[in-house]
Scaffold this active site. Structure first.
Site, PDB file in Angstrom:
ATOM      1  N   TYR A 158      49.763  80.621  65.903  1.00  0.00           N
ATOM      2  CA  TYR A 158      48.492  80.258  65.256  1.00  0.00           C
ATOM      3  C   TYR A 158      47.297  80.768  66.087  1.00  0.00           C
ATOM      4  O   TYR A 158      46.353  81.349  65.545  1.00  0.00           O
ATOM      5  CB  TYR A 158      48.462  78.735  65.128  1.00  0.00           C
ATOM      6  CG  TYR A 158      47.164  78.103  64.719  1.00  0.00           C
ATOM      7  CD1 TYR A 158      46.692  78.182  63.421  1.00  0.00           C
ATOM      8  CD2 TYR A 158      46.420  77.360  65.650  1.00  0.00           C
ATOM      9  CE1 TYR A 158      45.511  77.555  63.047  1.00  0.00           C
ATOM     10  CE2 TYR A 158      45.240  76.724  65.283  1.00  0.00           C
ATOM     11  CZ  TYR A 158      44.791  76.826  63.982  1.00  0.00           C
ATOM     12  OH  TYR A 158      43.632  76.201  63.616  1.00  0.00           O
ATOM     13  N   LYS A 193      44.552  83.468  64.941  1.00  0.00           N
ATOM     14  CA  LYS A 193      43.114  83.175  64.877  1.00  0.00           C
ATOM     15  C   LYS A 193      42.321  84.220  65.661  1.00  0.00           C
ATOM     16  O   LYS A 193      41.302  84.729  65.190  1.00  0.00           O
ATOM     17  CB  LYS A 193      42.838  81.769  65.422  1.00  0.00           C
ATOM     18  CG  LYS A 193      43.274  80.643  64.501  1.00  0.00           C
ATOM     19  CD  LYS A 193      42.416  80.592  63.256  1.00  0.00           C
ATOM     20  CE  LYS A 193      42.795  79.496  62.279  1.00  0.00           C
ATOM     21  NZ  LYS A 193      42.105  79.608  60.990  1.00  0.00           N
TER      22      LYS A 193
HETATM   23  C1  AKB Z   1      45.627  72.408  65.516  1.00  0.00           C
HETATM   24  O1  AKB Z   1      45.887  71.439  66.209  1.00  0.00           O
HETATM   25  O2  AKB Z   1      46.423  73.325  65.274  1.00  0.00           O
HETATM   26  C2  AKB Z   1      44.238  72.512  64.929  1.00  0.00           C
HETATM   27  C3  AKB Z   1      43.346  73.304  65.835  1.00  0.00           C
HETATM   28  C4  AKB Z   1      42.869  72.717  67.098  1.00  0.00           C
HETATM   29  O3  AKB Z   1      43.014  74.397  65.508  1.00  0.00           O
HETATM   30  N1  AKB Z   1      43.712  71.216  64.697  1.00  0.00           N
END
Ligand code: AKB
Length: 342
Positions: A154, A158
């Protein structure tokens, strides 16, 4: 004539929920939404059209292009940090290919109506990666350009999509010397953990804070999946939505960057527990760290420097740590679950 609208992807998620409510209160602009699932019954009447589908479905995006004139996109759809580690390839497809689809959609929209499309992108503190706790404690508040070495799929997604947005914003078709220039006005916020009184997150790693509060209000015991000393930045949801709209409405000429840190407070998990106990004295909260999720939050900074956001577009969170709990979370969550608070 195509109809002018604001497009929100991932509209059924936590930020989407707060954003739709806020836009409705402010002036009821025409909103179309995309989400894999139908919106909550309370949100449905507040949008002009609700599309149930995937951002990977380019036919769906082509249909929107044909029917609507979009000047602003809030691209909120994503697979969050914990869930992304279980299905990294799917996370990459949704988070990166999905974002590319939306950027390309925005470019085509801009080419068709001639104006730049303001594209709001929620990035995350997950874009950072600190190698160990000693470094995390030593560096404290990180600036946007520091420690950009994420450890999760993730976070990688991003960070890369911030670059894709920068590409569409500045460089699209320049080398090819095409007559059409970039039509995407890309603006990203690196959000901290968010805490909403109205929704409970799922699939994230900052979820321990909102889960602790909502469980206490429901009268359920909660085993927190990180250590008591774990510290990352947080913000109350109304301030997060406010930040998104402030950045959306800022004059482009005043924006020095495409990507901005924001934060409001950065309590440890133990400090959150103590505050929750003030509101819900009977709450049973224990700590049972999950090693993998712990490693993710340990790699995130304990604080971020949001000076640029404050200077360029007037970031001004209304809630500090205490008021977020006493003025926003406790009353609203207690009313939601019918619980008494002292
Ligand atoms: C997550 O925990 O993945 C999200 C973030 C901090 O981007 N809430």
């Amino acid at each position: 004539m195509r109809k002018p609208v604001v497009l929100i992807t991932g509209a059924g998620g936590e930020i989407g929920h707060g954003l739709i409510e806020r836009l409705w209160e402010e002036g009821r602009p025409a909103i179309i939404t995309i989400d894999l699932n139908p919106l909550d019954a309370s949100l449905g009447p507040k949008v002009a059209r609700e599309l149930v589908g995937s951002i990977l479905d380019t036919n769906l995006l082509e249909r929107i292009l044909a029917e609507y004139e979009v000047d602003m996109v809030f691209h909120l759809a994503a697979i969050l940090s914990t869930r992304g580690e279980f299905t990294p390839v799917t996370a990459h497809q949704v988070n990166v290919e999905g974002t590319l689809n939306l950027l390309d959609f925005a470019q085509k929209q801009g080419e068709s109506h001639g104006r730049r499309v303001v594209f709001l992108y929620p990035s995350s503190i997950a874009a950072y990666g600190l190698p160990d706790l000693e470094t995390k404690a030593r560096v404290g508040r990180v600036k946007e350009h520091e420690w950009n070495v994420p450890t999760t799929m993730y976070g990688c997604n991003k960070l890369y999509c911030e670059h894709l947005g920068r590409y569409y914003n500045h460089f699209y078709k320049q080398l090819a010397a095409e007559t059409l220039s970039g039509k995407v006005d890309f603006r990203a916020i690196r959000f901290p953990g968010l805490i909403s009184a109205d929704t409970v997150p799922s699939g994230g790693t900052s979820d321990f804070a909102p889960e602790m509060i909502h469980a206490a209000a429901r009268g359920e015991s909660y085993a927190c999946f990180v250590r008591p000393d774990t510290r990352i930045p947080f913000m109350a949801m109304p301030d997060a939505v406010d930040a998104l709209l402030r950045l959306a409405r800022a004059e482009r000429t005043g924006l020095r960057y495409n990507v901005y840190n924001i934060t409001a407070f950065n309590p440890s998990a133990e400090e959150i527990r103590e505050l929750v106990l003030e509101g819900f004295p009977g709450a049973e909260i224990t700590f049972e760290p999950d090693l993998k999720r712990q490693a993710i939050v340990d790699s995130w900074p304990e604080d971020v420097d949001d000076t640029a956001a404050r200077e360029d577009w007037g970031l001004a969170p209304g809630y500090d740590l205490r008021s977020a709990f006493t003025e926003y979370l406790f009353p609203r969550i207690a009313a939601r679950y019918g619980t008494a608070t002292p």
